[in-house]
Design a protein around this motif. Sequence first.
Motif, short mmCIF file in Angstrom:
data_model
loop_
_atom_site.label_atom_id
_atom_site.label_comp_id
_atom_site.label_asym_id
_atom_site.label_seq_id
_atom_site.Cartn_x
_atom_site.Cartn_y
_atom_site.Cartn_z
N SER A 115 0.82 -1.21 0.00
CA SER A 115 0.00 0.00 0.00
C SER A 115 0.86 1.26 0.00
N LYS A 119 0.56 4.26 -2.81
CA LYS A 119 0.30 5.67 -2.54
C LYS A 119 1.21 6.58 -3.37
N CYS A 153 -7.66 2.17 -4.45
CA CYS A 153 -8.41 2.33 -3.20
C CYS A 153 -9.24 1.10 -2.88
N ILE A 156 -6.95 -1.66 -1.60
CA ILE A 156 -6.38 -1.37 -0.28
C ILE A 156 -7.43 -1.45 0.81
N ALA A 157 -8.65 -1.01 0.51
CA ALA A 157 -9.70 -0.84 1.52
C ALA A 157 -10.02 -2.08 2.35
N LEU A 161 -8.58 0.22 5.52
CA LEU A 161 -9.57 1.21 5.11
C LEU A 161 -9.05 2.64 5.30
N THR A 163 -5.99 3.80 5.08
CA THR A 163 -5.06 4.15 4.01
C THR A 163 -5.81 4.42 2.71
N ALA A 164 -6.84 3.63 2.42
CA ALA A 164 -7.66 3.86 1.23
C ALA A 164 -8.34 5.22 1.29
N CYS A 165 -8.87 5.58 2.45
CA CYS A 165 -9.51 6.89 2.61
C CYS A 165 -8.49 8.02 2.47
N PHE A 168 -7.63 8.33 -1.24
CA PHE A 168 -8.75 8.94 -1.94
C PHE A 168 -8.80 10.44 -1.68
#
Length: 420
Positions: A115, A119, A153, A156-157, A161, A163-165, A168
Motif C-alpha cells: 500500500s 500511494k 483504493c 487497499i480498503a 480502510l 489508508t484507502a480513505c 482517496f
Amino acid sequence: MDLTFFGKVFRGDKVIWCIFMALCIVSLLEVFSATSTIAYRQQSHWGPILRHATFLLIGFAGVMFLQRVPSRFYSLLLLGLPISVVLLIITMFMGADVNGAQRWLGIGAFTIQPSEFAKISAIGFVAFFLSKMRPENESWIFKTLIIGAGILCLLIAPENLSTACLLFAVCFLMMFIGQVSLKRLGLIVLVGASAVILLLGSLTFLPDSVLPDRLSTWKNRIARHSNDNQFSINDVNEDGSMAYKITDENYQVSHAKIAIANNNSMKLPGGFVLPGGIIGLPGSSIERDFLPQAYSDFIFAIIVEETGLIGGIFVLLLYVALMIRAGVLASKCEKKFPRYLILGAALMLTIQALANMAVAVNLIPVTGQPLPLISRGGTSTIITCAYFGIILACSSKLNDEHEDVDESIANVDFGIADGE
C-alpha cells in the motif's frame, strides 16, 4: 568548509531540508525512547534503534539520489501503478497476517507494505495526467484518474480502510487543485457520500456474524470511540463518584490519554522548575512501557508526554511548515507536472500526520496510520523519504536545466498533447 560545497551536496529547497533533518532527529530520539518493550523482548538495548537508524540511513541515501533526478523522469511512477495493483492482489491472498490484517508481503527475508508503493505511485499517476489536462480532453482524463485511483483504493480498503480513505482524499484534493470541473468533483463527493452512508448503515444494522472481520473491527473502533467518554452505571465508585475503567477495548486510547496528561516537571539550572505539561526531555516517558504501538501509531502521545506541550506543537508545526513551504514551491513551478508532484507528496505527508495526531488525542477512531518519518517503520520510512526526495528534486535548480523538455518525455509514449 565552504557553504558552496553544502549547496552542491544538498540540492533543492533548504527549508525542506531543515524540516526533513528535524523530523529525522525527533524520530531517532523518540523511537529510541519508545521502543523499550521491544528492547526488553529482544534483550538488546541498541537493537531496535539501530534497525530504525538503518532504515533512516537508507531513506537518506534515497533522498540524496532522488534530489538529483530531473522531475521529468518521475513520470515513470506511472509504471508503479500496475505493479502496485499486482502486489496488492498477491497480498490479499498470500500476505502476512499482522494484527488481524493482511497488509504485508514477504519477499525472502524481507517484508514490504504494498500500500505504501501504491500511494506514491498514485501521486505520480494523478500528477502526470493532471499536467496533460486541457478542456478538450478533460473528460477522458478524469475517467482515467477515477479508474486508476479507484482500483488502488478498492484493493487497499478491505485490509486497510484508513489508508484507502487517505489516498482517496489526497487524489481528490489534487484534482481540485488541478482545476478539474466542480461538476465532476461534485459527482465524486456524491458517490463517496453514498458509499459512506451505505457502509455506516451496514455497520449499524448488520450483526457482526455476517460482517467481514475488518468491517467488524472498524465497527468496534467506531463504537468505542463514540462511547469512550460515556459512563455506565457500573462505572461508579462506592462513594458515588464517577469512575473511568480501563478495559481491553479502550486500553490503547486510555493509555494514550494518560501519556498526554502525564508530563513531569523539568528542573533547570539554578533551581528553577518548569511546570509539568509545558516542556520536558526525551526519555522520561512512563507510558511507553504500557502503551501498545508506542513507537508507531501512538508515538505522538509519547512525544507530548516526554517533551510537553511545546514539543507536541513543535512537531505539529513541522508538518504545517512542510505543507506551507510546498505550496510556495509549487506556486513557483512553471511546469504543471512538478507542481502537482510537490503538492501531492506534501498533502500525503501532512494529512497522514494530522490523522495520526488526531488518533493520539482521541479526536478520531484508531486508524493505524504512522506518524510520517517519526514512527518506527521499514517500508513506510523509506517511502516517506522518497516523498521528500521528490519535493527536493522538483524544487532543485537541476530542473531549470531541463525546463524545455521537462514534460515532453511523456508525449512520445502516450501521445498526450501538452497541457500548458
